[in-house]
Design an enzyme around this catalytic site. Sequence first.
Site, short mmCIF file in Angstrom:
data_model
loop_
_atom_site.label_atom_id
_atom_site.label_comp_id
_atom_site.label_asym_id
_atom_site.label_seq_id
_atom_site.Cartn_x
_atom_site.Cartn_y
_atom_site.Cartn_z
N ASP A 1 -58.76 8.52 7.54
CA ASP A 1 -59.17 7.10 7.46
C ASP A 1 -59.90 6.78 6.16
O ASP A 1 -60.76 5.90 6.12
CB ASP A 1 -60.05 6.72 8.66
CG ASP A 1 -59.34 6.96 9.97
OD1 ASP A 1 -58.10 6.77 10.01
OD2 ASP A 1 -59.99 7.35 10.94
N LYS B 1 -56.09 5.74 2.73
CA LYS B 1 -54.84 6.21 2.09
C LYS B 1 -53.80 5.11 2.06
O LYS B 1 -53.09 4.92 1.08
CB LYS B 1 -54.27 7.43 2.86
CG LYS B 1 -55.19 8.63 2.87
CD LYS B 1 -54.65 9.75 3.73
CE LYS B 1 -54.64 9.48 5.22
NZ LYS B 1 -55.96 9.34 5.85
N GLY C 1 -53.13 6.06 11.47
CA GLY C 1 -53.21 4.59 11.48
C GLY C 1 -53.62 4.18 10.08
O GLY C 1 -54.73 4.45 9.65
N HIS C 2 -52.68 3.61 9.34
CA HIS C 2 -52.95 3.21 7.95
C HIS C 2 -52.92 1.69 7.88
O HIS C 2 -51.88 1.08 8.05
CB HIS C 2 -51.89 3.83 7.02
CG HIS C 2 -51.85 5.33 7.08
ND1 HIS C 2 -50.84 6.09 6.53
CD2 HIS C 2 -52.71 6.23 7.63
CE1 HIS C 2 -51.08 7.37 6.73
NE2 HIS C 2 -52.21 7.48 7.42
N GLN D 1 -53.68 11.96 8.10
CA GLN D 1 -54.86 12.76 8.42
C GLN D 1 -55.52 13.20 7.10
O GLN D 1 -55.48 12.45 6.15
CB GLN D 1 -54.53 13.96 9.34
CG GLN D 1 -54.15 13.56 10.75
CD GLN D 1 -52.72 13.07 10.88
OE1 GLN D 1 -51.80 13.76 10.48
NE2 GLN D 1 -52.52 11.91 11.44
N GLY E 1 -58.84 2.64 18.32
CA GLY E 1 -59.97 1.71 18.44
C GLY E 1 -61.31 2.38 18.66
O GLY E 1 -62.33 1.72 18.84
N ARG E 2 -61.33 3.74 18.62
CA ARG E 2 -62.60 4.44 18.86
C ARG E 2 -63.57 4.20 17.70
O ARG E 2 -63.14 4.19 16.54
CB ARG E 2 -62.35 5.96 18.97
CG ARG E 2 -61.61 6.36 20.22
CD ARG E 2 -61.39 7.87 20.27
NE ARG E 2 -60.42 8.31 19.28
CZ ARG E 2 -60.10 9.58 19.06
NH1 ARG E 2 -60.69 10.54 19.75
NH2 ARG E 2 -59.20 9.91 18.16
N PRO E 3 -64.88 4.06 17.99
CA PRO E 3 -65.84 3.95 16.88
C PRO E 3 -65.84 5.25 16.08
O PRO E 3 -65.82 6.33 16.67
CB PRO E 3 -67.19 3.72 17.57
CG PRO E 3 -66.98 3.93 19.01
CD PRO E 3 -65.52 4.00 19.31
N ASP F 1 -67.84 -0.87 -1.79
CA ASP F 1 -68.51 -2.13 -1.43
C ASP F 1 -69.32 -2.03 -0.14
O ASP F 1 -70.26 -2.80 0.06
CB ASP F 1 -67.45 -3.25 -1.29
CG ASP F 1 -66.36 -2.88 -0.31
OD1 ASP F 1 -65.60 -1.93 -0.60
OD2 ASP F 1 -66.26 -3.51 0.76
N GLY G 1 -62.65 -3.17 -1.99
CA GLY G 1 -62.33 -4.10 -0.91
C GLY G 1 -60.97 -3.71 -0.35
O GLY G 1 -60.27 -2.88 -0.94
P1 GDP Z 1 -56.11 5.60 6.24
O1 GDP Z 1 -55.82 6.15 7.59
O2 GDP Z 1 -56.62 6.64 5.29
O3 GDP Z 1 -54.98 4.81 5.67
O4 GDP Z 1 -57.34 4.59 6.43
P2 GDP Z 1 -57.47 3.48 7.60
O5 GDP Z 1 -56.51 2.40 7.31
O6 GDP Z 1 -57.44 4.11 8.93
O7 GDP Z 1 -58.96 3.02 7.38
C1 GDP Z 1 -59.40 2.47 6.19
C2 GDP Z 1 -59.89 1.02 6.46
O8 GDP Z 1 -60.69 0.59 5.38
C3 GDP Z 1 -58.76 0.01 6.57
O9 GDP Z 1 -59.10 -0.96 7.51
C4 GDP Z 1 -58.68 -0.58 5.17
O10 GDP Z 1 -58.19 -1.91 5.17
C5 GDP Z 1 -60.11 -0.56 4.76
N1 GDP Z 1 -60.35 -0.36 3.32
C6 GDP Z 1 -59.64 0.38 2.44
N2 GDP Z 1 -60.23 0.36 1.23
C7 GDP Z 1 -61.34 -0.41 1.35
C8 GDP Z 1 -62.39 -0.78 0.47
O11 GDP Z 1 -62.43 -0.40 -0.70
N3 GDP Z 1 -63.38 -1.58 0.97
C9 GDP Z 1 -63.38 -1.99 2.26
N4 GDP Z 1 -64.38 -2.74 2.66
N5 GDP Z 1 -62.41 -1.67 3.13
C10 GDP Z 1 -61.40 -0.88 2.69
P1 IMO Z 2 -55.10 8.86 9.45
O1 IMO Z 2 -53.76 9.22 8.86
C1 IMO Z 2 -58.65 10.22 11.57
C2 IMO Z 2 -58.04 13.34 14.59
C3 IMO Z 2 -58.28 12.99 16.04
C4 IMO Z 2 -58.77 14.32 16.55
C5 IMO Z 2 -57.91 15.33 15.79
C6 IMO Z 2 -56.69 15.82 16.54
O2 IMO Z 2 -55.21 7.47 9.93
O3 IMO Z 2 -56.20 9.29 8.52
P2 IMO Z 2 -54.37 14.73 17.20
O4 IMO Z 2 -54.04 13.53 18.01
O5 IMO Z 2 -53.85 14.67 15.80
O6 IMO Z 2 -54.01 16.01 17.87
O7 IMO Z 2 -55.98 14.74 17.10
O8 IMO Z 2 -57.50 14.64 14.61
N1 IMO Z 2 -57.08 12.47 13.88
C7 IMO Z 2 -57.42 11.56 12.97
N2 IMO Z 2 -58.64 11.16 12.53
N3 IMO Z 2 -57.53 9.70 11.03
C8 IMO Z 2 -56.30 10.12 11.42
O9 IMO Z 2 -55.18 9.75 10.80
C9 IMO Z 2 -56.21 11.05 12.47
N4 IMO Z 2 -55.18 11.64 13.12
C10 IMO Z 2 -55.73 12.51 13.97
O10 IMO Z 2 -59.25 11.98 16.17
O11 IMO Z 2 -60.11 14.53 16.16
MG MG Z 3 -56.37 5.84 9.58
#
Ligand code: GDP
Ligand code: IMO
Ligand code: MG
Length: 433
Positions: free
Chosen positions: A15, A18, A42-43, A223, A301-303, A332, A414
């Site tokens: 998260d 990416k 989840g991207h 991941q 949706g987990r914190p 930011d 952002g």
């Molecule tokens: P990923 O799994 O690595 O693709 O990351 P996620 O999408 O799960 O989580 C990153 C979150 O941060 C998303 O909701 C993006 O829209 C948001 N995000 C990415 N870059 C920035 C940033 O520079 N600033 C802020 N505030 N949000 C960002």
């Molecule tokens: P992105 O691509 C953050 C975590 C799960 C758990 C562990 C194993 O959005 O960065 P799994 O279901 O893969 O067997 O769970 O890995 N996990 C992630 N944490 N971002 C992810 O993907 C994740 N994909 C799996 O929360 O701890």
């Molecule tokens: Mg993600």
Amino acid sequence: MPKSNIAVLGAQWGDEGKGKIVDMLTPHFATVARYQGGHNAGHTVYVDGRKFVLHLIPSGILHPGIACIIGNGVVIDPQALFKEVDELARMGIDVDGRLLISEKAHVILPYHRELDVLSEARRGERKIGTTSRGIGPAYEDKIGRRGIRVCDLLGDREALAQEVRENVNARNRMIIDSTLDWKPLFDQVVAFGERMRPWVKDVSLYLAESMTQGKNVLFEGAQATLLDIDHGTYPFVTSSNASVGGVCTGLGVAPKAIGGVLGVAKAYTTRVGEGPLPTELSGDLAERLREGGQEYGASTGRPRRCGWYDAVVVRYSARINGLDAIALTKLDVLDGLPEVKLCTAYKTATGTMTEFPADLRLLAGAEPVYETLPGWTSPTKGMTTFEQLPAEAQRYIRRLEETSGAACAIISTGSDRTETIVRQHSVVSDWLL
Ligand code: GDP
Ligand code: IMO
Ligand code: MG
């Protein structure tokens, strides 16, 4: 067009943003290829205020004309794939003709999801905190040499029937009182194959041919390094190689095809699920980062658990992946904090450690050694050049680079594509020339 093929992968616990970085770099490439993971990812990508959440489909799909590949290293839940394709179509994005799926990718079937939930329940307090998507059990079947591949769905029906029957029987033996019938599942699996058929290709061959024609590829990780099955905080990891090694095995490309590696890291640290997180914060500060960064899982949706930036972690990622540079995201979110901290070492039962330990017991008791720097009062949000950043933010980034052992070639300020700094005279600006 960039000079070479670049891998973009997570340098922390996932998260990191990416999706945003891949989306923003995509116009410089012909192809974006996912090499591992599944719909546990989840991207989230924002384009002109519209939100897209991608799970299986590469984050390059939002740019017209880009070929998007799902490699053999990915595990595919056909129902999740179709849902994503339909959702994209509803948002005006057509994948036909440019989504390519490896015939060697393994499929996640409904019983994998059940086994995931069951296995977590059996672990009790030692649970991993998985996404319950069936990822681990599907990879177990792959390594156990009983998995079902995409090409199996399209081939001989008798052979497929036998595979499904044997897998269902094995599952029935694992789950007490279970009498799942193989035939309805077989019919469903055949239908999955028919819908996927137009997308299925020899992905390794496609990539080799397009690279020969000078078309460059962005390899997209899901991941992250600390969730890697080999190099992560085992057993609190996912079941694939999210680090750079996964590119070769997960797409059938040679190591020398990887021209550069960009590690995505947040300006702080988050983790979702169980397992050690040395810089984890609690109380108001954790809440401030969680709310400021909207740190809630894009898939579940987990914190997310939040903490300060951990340079031990990113330095480790830099070594494992040979990072050429860091894309630092969410700077930011730190705007307005009176001070910011960087972890540079851990105090553990066996002394001070500056390298990431394998033994989780050491890590669980590790006390972070912090450097404290002044925060910045004026916002960085939306800035597009390094020089615009407040002096304190520049100082934080410089110290972060020194302690992490890699330069920040991209700084994200952002969630929108445009809210990005690409540092001049950095590796990334060189790649994109
Ligand atoms: P990923 O799994 O690595 O693709 O990351 P996620 O999408 O799960 O989580 C990153 C979150 O941060 C998303 O909701 C993006 O829209 C948001 N995000 C990415 N870059 C920035 C940033 O520079 N600033 C802020 N505030 N949000 C960002
Ligand atoms: P992105 O691509 C953050 C975590 C799960 C758990 C562990 C194993 O959005 O960065 P799994 O279901 O893969 O067997 O769970 O890995 N996990 C992630 N944490 N971002 C992810 O993907 C994740 N994909 C799996 O929360 O701890
Ligand atoms: Mg993600």
